[in-house]
Design a protein around this motif. Structure first.
Motif, PDB file in Angstrom:
ATOM      1  N   HIS A 103       0.778  -1.366  -0.067  1.00 14.33           N
ATOM      2  CA  HIS A 103       0.019   0.015  -0.002  1.00 14.33           C
ATOM      3  C   HIS A 103       1.026   1.221   0.210  1.00 14.33           C
ATOM      4  O   HIS A 103       2.205   1.208   0.147  1.00 14.33           O
ATOM      5  N   LEU A 104       0.107   2.372  -0.225  1.00  9.28           N
ATOM      6  CA  LEU A 104       0.948   3.594  -0.159  1.00  9.28           C
ATOM      7  C   LEU A 104       0.250   4.551   0.768  1.00  9.28           C
ATOM      8  O   LEU A 104       0.317   5.762   0.409  1.00  9.28           O
ATOM      9  N   LYS A 105      -0.226   4.130   1.867  1.00  8.17           N
ATOM     10  CA  LYS A 105      -0.746   5.082   2.932  1.00  8.17           C
ATOM     11  C   LYS A 105       0.188   5.990   3.438  1.00  8.17           C
ATOM     12  O   LYS A 105       1.333   5.623   3.748  1.00  8.17           O
ATOM     13  N   ILE A 106      -0.445   7.281   3.784  1.00  6.10           N
ATOM     14  CA  ILE A 106       0.548   8.376   4.441  1.00  6.10           C
ATOM     15  C   ILE A 106       0.152   8.335   5.914  1.00  6.10           C
ATOM     16  O   ILE A 106      -1.159   8.537   6.027  1.00  6.10           O
ATOM     17  N   GLU A 107       1.125   8.007   6.530  1.00  4.53           N
ATOM     18  CA  GLU A 107       0.663   8.017   8.117  1.00  4.53           C
ATOM     19  C   GLU A 107       1.725   8.714   9.003  1.00  4.53           C
ATOM     20  O   GLU A 107       2.888   8.880   8.599  1.00  4.53           O
ATOM     21  N   ALA A 108       1.142   9.335  10.019  1.00  3.68           N
ATOM     22  CA  ALA A 108       2.084   9.765  10.898  1.00  3.68           C
ATOM     23  C   ALA A 108       1.926   9.826  12.491  1.00  3.68           C
ATOM     24  O   ALA A 108       0.389   9.743  12.755  1.00  3.68           O
ATOM     25  N   TYR A 109       2.508   9.954  13.318  1.00  2.00           N
ATOM     26  CA  TYR A 109       2.372   9.887  14.639  1.00  2.00           C
ATOM     27  C   TYR A 109       3.435  10.934  15.163  1.00  2.00           C
ATOM     28  O   TYR A 109       4.532  11.376  15.017  1.00  2.00           O
ATOM     29  N   THR A 110       2.538  11.535  16.253  1.00  2.00           N
ATOM     30  CA  THR A 110       3.201  12.705  16.894  1.00  2.00           C
ATOM     31  C   THR A 110       2.997  12.828  18.400  1.00  2.00           C
ATOM     32  O   THR A 110       2.055  12.006  18.912  1.00  2.00           O
ATOM     33  N   ASP A 111       3.861  13.343  19.271  1.00  2.00           N
ATOM     34  CA  ASP A 111       3.739  13.553  20.650  1.00  2.00           C
ATOM     35  C   ASP A 111       4.485  14.753  20.997  1.00  2.00           C
ATOM     36  O   ASP A 111       5.301  15.301  20.088  1.00  2.00           O
ATOM     37  N   VAL A 112       4.304  15.084  22.432  1.00  2.00           N
ATOM     38  CA  VAL A 112       4.980  16.311  22.921  1.00  2.00           C
ATOM     39  C   VAL A 112       5.627  15.961  24.148  1.00  2.00           C
ATOM     40  O   VAL A 112       4.724  15.526  25.053  1.00  2.00           O
ATOM     41  N   ASP A 113       6.380  16.548  24.618  1.00  6.25           N
ATOM     42  CA  ASP A 113       7.168  16.635  26.164  1.00  6.25           C
ATOM     43  C   ASP A 113       6.636  18.116  26.464  1.00  6.25           C
ATOM     44  O   ASP A 113       7.253  19.004  26.453  1.00  6.25           O
ATOM     45  N   TRP A 114       5.451  18.223  27.324  1.00  2.00           N
ATOM     46  CA  TRP A 114       4.828  19.555  27.678  1.00  2.00           C
ATOM     47  C   TRP A 114       5.832  20.249  28.643  1.00  2.00           C
ATOM     48  O   TRP A 114       5.848  19.558  29.748  1.00  2.00           O
ATOM     49  N   LEU A 119       3.031  16.202   6.312  1.00  2.08           N
ATOM     50  CA  LEU A 119       2.320  15.295   5.565  1.00  2.08           C
ATOM     51  C   LEU A 119       1.717  15.965   4.214  1.00  2.08           C
ATOM     52  O   LEU A 119       1.545  15.066   3.107  1.00  2.08           O
ATOM     53  N   LEU A 120       1.474  17.230   4.249  1.00  4.67           N
ATOM     54  CA  LEU A 120       0.933  17.633   2.960  1.00  4.67           C
ATOM     55  C   LEU A 120       2.088  17.811   1.803  1.00  4.67           C
ATOM     56  O   LEU A 120       1.890  17.664   0.842  1.00  4.67           O
ATOM     57  N   TRP A 121       3.076  18.074   2.594  1.00  6.92           N
ATOM     58  CA  TRP A 121       4.403  18.251   1.727  1.00  6.92           C
ATOM     59  C   TRP A 121       4.499  16.941   1.131  1.00  6.92           C
ATOM     60  O   TRP A 121       5.134  16.804  -0.028  1.00  6.92           O
ATOM     61  N   SER A 122       4.603  15.802   1.779  1.00  2.56           N
ATOM     62  CA  SER A 122       4.822  14.392   1.464  1.00  2.56           C
ATOM     63  C   SER A 122       3.884  14.117   0.303  1.00  2.56           C
ATOM     64  O   SER A 122       4.095  13.504  -0.880  1.00  2.56           O
ATOM     65  N   LYS A 123       2.467  14.449   0.403  1.00  5.16           N
ATOM     66  CA  LYS A 123       1.518  14.058  -0.511  1.00  5.16           C
ATOM     67  C   LYS A 123       1.712  14.833  -1.990  1.00  5.16           C
ATOM     68  O   LYS A 123       1.511  14.162  -2.993  1.00  5.16           O
ATOM     69  N   THR A 124       2.295  16.153  -1.620  1.00  2.42           N
ATOM     70  CA  THR A 124       2.599  16.829  -2.669  1.00  2.42           C
ATOM     71  C   THR A 124       3.550  16.347  -3.544  1.00  2.42           C
ATOM     72  O   THR A 124       3.731  16.209  -4.878  1.00  2.42           O
ATOM     73  N   LEU A 125       4.654  16.081  -2.958  1.00  2.00           N
ATOM     74  CA  LEU A 125       6.154  15.394  -3.538  1.00  2.00           C
ATOM     75  C   LEU A 125       5.807  14.309  -4.387  1.00  2.00           C
ATOM     76  O   LEU A 125       6.184  14.056  -5.362  1.00  2.00           O
ATOM     77  N   LEU A 126       4.792  13.432  -3.773  1.00  2.01           N
ATOM     78  CA  LEU A 126       4.381  12.182  -4.501  1.00  2.01           C
ATOM     79  C   LEU A 126       3.606  12.510  -5.548  1.00  2.01           C
ATOM     80  O   LEU A 126       3.756  11.632  -6.899  1.00  2.01           O
ATOM     81  N   THR A 127       2.705  13.380  -5.486  1.00  2.00           N
ATOM     82  CA  THR A 127       1.667  13.670  -6.770  1.00  2.00           C
ATOM     83  C   THR A 127       2.671  14.323  -7.809  1.00  2.00           C
ATOM     84  O   THR A 127       2.381  13.788  -8.970  1.00  2.00           O
ATOM     85  N   GLN A 186       0.245   8.171  -6.904  1.00  2.00           N
ATOM     86  CA  GLN A 186      -0.937   8.528  -6.339  1.00  2.00           C
ATOM     87  C   GLN A 186      -1.068   7.904  -4.822  1.00  2.00           C
ATOM     88  O   GLN A 186      -1.325   6.515  -4.686  1.00  2.00           O
ATOM     89  N   ALA A 187      -0.844   8.785  -3.843  1.00  2.00           N
ATOM     90  CA  ALA A 187      -1.021   8.140  -2.432  1.00  2.00           C
ATOM     91  C   ALA A 187      -2.469   8.021  -1.989  1.00  2.00           C
ATOM     92  O   ALA A 187      -3.225   8.535  -2.234  1.00  2.00           O
TER      93      ALA A 187
END
Length: 212
Positions: A133-144, A195-203, A208-209
């Motif tokens: 597959h070509l799913k675009i996924e992301a995970y994020t966290d923060v140390d408050w 994520l938007l940058w990654s999708k634009t680059l692939l396009t 087609q992601a």
């Protein structure tokens, strides 16, 4: 760049080794790690289980100022380069890199901890495989408010395309936030931009992601 083909393994003459395996392509900087440990006299040190202490309390005032900050700066610079294939040390290296202007003994101890961790796993790297597959996924966290010096938060994220890692970052936020929710939203906004940058680059590459 020198490239030598040995069966299904590609060995580059630079600091990154590329191996073609049945499961995919594996990137590693094992030789770079071993050379670094040997040059700084840490080849025989006791391995550490983690690259940085849990709930560390590093600050700009703890410890004595190092007489030669150049040694510290060169070490941190080499560790930053190692982050090209070592996601597992990105946060720790990001922390110690904040003190390159006036490093202290406590900061050097943290760098030595990273080196001791690398001693225990010099061959770790990244494996790129076909997951169907070509799913675009992301995970994020923060140390408050994790920084003792200025109470700023540290954001962290990594993004995947087709189940393979393509980008990651650990960086202190530019402002002081007043709640953990605000810190998380700031971290998420940076990741959405990635994520938007990654999708634009692939396009633009004609790929087609899948929908995130």
């Amino acid at each position: 760049m020198l490239i030598v083909y040995v069966d299904d393994i590609v060995v580059t003459g630079d600091d990154i080794t590329v191996a073609r395996l049945k499961k995919g392509i594996f990137l590693s900087q094992r030789k770079y790690v071993l050379d670094l440990l040997y040059e700084v006299g840490k080849f025989g040190c006791k391995p550490a289980e983690t690259p940085i202490d849990l709930n560390h309390k590093l600050s700009s005032t703890k410890g004595e100022v190092l007489p030669d900050r150049g040694i510290y700066q060169r070490l941190v610079g080499r560790l930053l380069y190692l982050c090209l294939t070592r996601l597992d040390i990105s946060y720790a290296v990001g922390v110690v890199s904040q003190y390159i202007h006036e490093p202290r003994t406590s900061h050097m101890q943290a760098v030595n901890k990273i080196l001791a961790y690398l001693k225990g796993c010099p061959g770790k790297g990244m494996l790129y495989s076909n997951h169907g597959h070509l799913k675009i996924e992301a995970y994020t966290d923060v140390d408050w408010a994790g920084s003792i010096d200025d109470k700023r938060s540290t954001s962290g994220y990594y993004a995947l395309v087709g189940g393979n890692l393509i980008s990651w970052k650990s960086k202190k936020q530019s402002v002081v936030v007043r709640s953990s929710a605000e810190a998380k939203y700031r971290a998420m906004s940076h990741e959405v931009s990635e994520l938007l940058w990654s999708k634009t680059l692939l396009t633009e590459m004609g790929i087609q992601a899948d929908i995130p």
